[in-house]
Design a protein around this motif. Structure first.
Motif, short mmCIF file in Angstrom:
data_model
loop_
_atom_site.label_atom_id
_atom_site.label_comp_id
_atom_site.label_asym_id
_atom_site.label_seq_id
_atom_site.Cartn_x
_atom_site.Cartn_y
_atom_site.Cartn_z
N PRO A 121 -11.80 -12.57 3.81
CA PRO A 121 -11.45 -13.30 4.75
C PRO A 121 -12.69 -14.04 5.58
CG PRO A 121 -10.90 -11.35 5.33
CD PRO A 121 -11.15 -11.20 3.93
N GLU A 122 -13.65 -13.22 5.59
CA GLU A 122 -14.95 -13.49 6.12
C GLU A 122 -15.68 -14.82 5.66
OE1 GLU A 122 -16.05 -9.80 3.81
OE2 GLU A 122 -14.24 -10.76 4.48
N THR A 123 -15.32 -15.00 4.30
CA THR A 123 -15.68 -16.30 3.44
C THR A 123 -15.06 -17.67 3.88
OG1 THR A 123 -14.36 -15.89 1.68
CG2 THR A 123 -16.64 -14.54 1.82
N VAL A 124 -14.04 -17.46 4.55
CA VAL A 124 -13.65 -18.71 5.15
C VAL A 124 -14.11 -19.27 6.15
CG1 VAL A 124 -11.27 -19.69 6.10
CG2 VAL A 124 -11.11 -17.74 4.51
N ARG A 165 -10.72 -20.71 9.68
CA ARG A 165 -10.09 -19.40 10.03
C ARG A 165 -9.14 -19.67 11.16
NH1 ARG A 165 -12.44 -14.30 8.84
NH2 ARG A 165 -12.64 -13.99 11.11
N ALA A 166 -9.76 -20.43 12.26
CA ALA A 166 -9.08 -20.73 13.37
C ALA A 166 -7.71 -21.42 13.31
CB ALA A 166 -9.88 -21.72 14.26
N ALA A 167 -7.87 -22.52 12.37
CA ALA A 167 -6.55 -23.19 11.95
C ALA A 167 -5.37 -22.16 11.28
CB ALA A 167 -6.85 -24.28 10.99
N MET A 168 -5.77 -21.25 10.53
CA MET A 168 -5.03 -20.32 9.63
C MET A 168 -4.64 -19.38 10.43
SD MET A 168 -6.53 -20.58 5.71
CE MET A 168 -5.26 -19.73 5.04
N GLY A 169 -5.23 -18.94 11.87
CA GLY A 169 -4.93 -17.74 12.46
C GLY A 169 -5.53 -16.60 11.77
N ILE A 170 -6.55 -16.61 11.20
CA ILE A 170 -7.33 -15.48 10.52
C ILE A 170 -8.19 -14.90 11.76
CG2 ILE A 170 -9.02 -14.62 8.85
CD1 ILE A 170 -7.98 -16.95 7.19
N VAL A 171 -7.90 -13.46 12.05
CA VAL A 171 -8.62 -12.95 12.95
C VAL A 171 -9.49 -11.77 12.31
CG1 VAL A 171 -7.34 -13.93 14.94
CG2 VAL A 171 -6.75 -11.65 13.89
N ASN A 172 -9.07 -11.29 10.95
CA ASN A 172 -9.75 -10.34 10.47
C ASN A 172 -11.14 -10.45 10.42
OD1 ASN A 172 -10.60 -8.36 8.38
ND2 ASN A 172 -8.88 -8.59 7.13
N PRO A 173 -12.00 -9.42 11.06
CA PRO A 173 -13.42 -9.69 10.88
C PRO A 173 -14.05 -9.46 9.38
CG PRO A 173 -12.89 -7.48 11.55
CD PRO A 173 -11.63 -8.16 11.50
N GLY A 174 -13.30 -9.17 8.54
CA GLY A 174 -13.76 -8.82 7.12
C GLY A 174 -13.82 -7.75 6.74
N LYS A 175 -13.88 -7.16 5.45
CA LYS A 175 -14.23 -5.96 4.86
C LYS A 175 -15.38 -5.74 4.06
CE LYS A 175 -9.86 -6.86 2.42
NZ LYS A 175 -8.76 -6.31 2.00
N VAL A 176 -15.98 -6.97 3.84
CA VAL A 176 -16.93 -7.05 2.66
C VAL A 176 -18.41 -7.29 3.26
CG1 VAL A 176 -17.84 -7.55 0.45
CG2 VAL A 176 -15.16 -7.41 0.76
N ALA A 185 -21.06 -23.13 9.89
CA ALA A 185 -19.62 -23.06 9.33
C ALA A 185 -19.33 -21.64 9.44
CB ALA A 185 -19.71 -23.40 7.82
N TYR A 186 -19.98 -20.35 9.51
CA TYR A 186 -19.70 -19.28 9.59
C TYR A 186 -20.21 -18.41 10.96
CZ TYR A 186 -19.00 -20.46 4.99
OH TYR A 186 -18.77 -21.11 3.69
N PRO A 187 -19.54 -18.97 11.98
CA PRO A 187 -19.95 -18.60 13.24
C PRO A 187 -19.59 -16.93 13.48
CG PRO A 187 -18.13 -19.93 13.62
CD PRO A 187 -18.38 -19.89 12.19
N HIS A 188 -18.76 -16.57 12.73
CA HIS A 188 -18.22 -15.13 12.87
C HIS A 188 -19.21 -13.99 11.95
CE1 HIS A 188 -16.17 -17.27 9.45
NE2 HIS A 188 -16.39 -16.17 8.55
N LEU A 189 -20.08 -14.70 11.31
CA LEU A 189 -21.27 -13.81 10.43
C LEU A 189 -22.59 -14.33 10.97
CD1 LEU A 189 -19.73 -14.71 6.85
CD2 LEU A 189 -19.39 -12.58 8.00
N ARG A 190 -23.35 -13.21 10.51
CA ARG A 190 -24.95 -13.57 10.82
C ARG A 190 -25.23 -14.34 9.67
NH1 ARG A 190 -29.28 -8.71 10.24
NH2 ARG A 190 -31.10 -9.96 10.57
N HIS A 191 -26.00 -15.46 10.06
CA HIS A 191 -25.92 -16.75 9.07
C HIS A 191 -27.64 -17.12 8.69
CE1 HIS A 191 -24.26 -20.82 7.91
NE2 HIS A 191 -25.16 -20.58 7.40
N LEU A 192 -28.15 -17.04 7.71
CA LEU A 192 -29.46 -17.59 7.35
C LEU A 192 -29.36 -18.40 6.32
CD1 LEU A 192 -29.19 -13.98 7.81
CD2 LEU A 192 -31.83 -14.18 7.39
N VAL A 193 -30.44 -19.52 6.62
CA VAL A 193 -30.45 -20.36 5.66
C VAL A 193 -31.91 -20.66 4.90
CG1 VAL A 193 -30.39 -23.06 5.32
CG2 VAL A 193 -28.71 -22.14 6.85
#
Length: 192
Positions: A45-48, A53-64, A86-94
Motif C-alpha cells: 500500500p505504501e507504493t500507491v 491513497r487519500a482518494a481510496m482511504g488508504i491509511v496503512n503506513p505499509g509493511k515493506v 508523489a509519496y509524501p508518506h515515504l522518505r523520498h530520494l531522487v
C-alpha cells in the motif's frame, strides 16, 4: 540490513514504459485491473501515490518500504501531473545530476549514488523501494537485493528497458510467484 528492492511493472519483453517514457500506469499494456489494484493495496500500500491513497482511504503506513528511490525521468512524470512529492508518506530520494530541488521533503542525490544507497541500506528501517527508471536501476544493479516484477501479458517491442545500460551479469533466484486473475504474474527474485 535493509534491502534495495526493485518493485516495478514490466512487459513480457522487459520494458517498464513505452518509447516516449511517459507514465505507463493504466496504459493498454499495463492495465490497472481490479485484481492488480487489490494486490497492490494488500501487499504494497505504501507504493500507491499520496493523492490516490487519500482518494481510496488508504491509511496503512505499509509493511515493506519506508523509503522510495527514483530517477529524474520517473520523478518528472509526477512533476508533470503537478506533484512535487508523489509519496509524501515515504522518505523520498531522487537521483539526478541536473534536477533542481522541487520540494524540501525530497532529497536530490547528485553524485555517489552507490555510496548513498549503501548508507541507506545500513540504516535502521524498512526496505528501500526502487521505483525506476531503467537507467537508475542499471546503475544500482550491484546493490539490488530483490526484484519484484509485476509481469504483464503484453509485448511492446521497444521502450524503456527494465535495466537500461551496458552489459552486466547478475544472478537472481526465484523465491515467490503469484498469478493474478488478469494474467499478471508477480515474480519475486532474490540475489543468488
Amino acid at each position: 540490513m535493509r534491502k534495495l528492492v526493485y518493485y516495478v511493472a514490466t512487459t513480457l519483453d522487459g520494458y517498464i514504459a513505452g518509447p516516449d517514457g511517459g507514465d505507463p500506469s493504466g496504459a493498454d499494456y499495463f492495465p490497472l485491473t481490479p485484481d492488480v489494484i487489490q494486490f497492490i493495496v494488500d501487499q504494497y500500500p505504501e507504493t500507491v501515490p499520496g493523492p490516490v491513497r487519500a482518494a481510496m482511504g488508504i491509511v496503512n503506513p505499509g509493511k515493506v518500504f519506508d523509503t522510495v528511490l527514483e530517477g529524474r525521468a520517473s520523478y518528472e512524470i509526477g512533476l508533470a501531473a503537478g506533484l512535487t512529492n508523489a509519496y509524501p508518506h515515504l522518505r523520498h530520494l531522487v537521483f539526478s545530476t541536473k534536477l533542481e530541488s522541487q520540494d524540501p521533503a525530497v532529497e536530490i542525490v547528485r553524485d555517489n549514488a552507490m555510496e548513498r544507497v549503501r548508507a541507506l541500506k545500513a540504516e535502521e528501517g524498512k526496505d528501500l523501494w526502487l521505483v525506476g527508471g531503467g537507467k537508475l536501476a542499471h546503475s544500482l544493479l550491484p546493490e539490488i537485493d530483490r526484484l519484484v516484477l509485476k509481469q504483464n501479458r503484453s509485448v511492446i517491442g521497444s521502450g524503456i528497458p527494465l535495466f537500461n545500460g551496458p552489459f552486466q551479469s547478475h544472478m537472481f533466484q526465484p523465491v515467490e510467484e503469484t498469478l493474478l486473475d488478469s494474467g499478471v504474474r508477480v515474480l519475486t527474485y532474490d540475489r543468488a
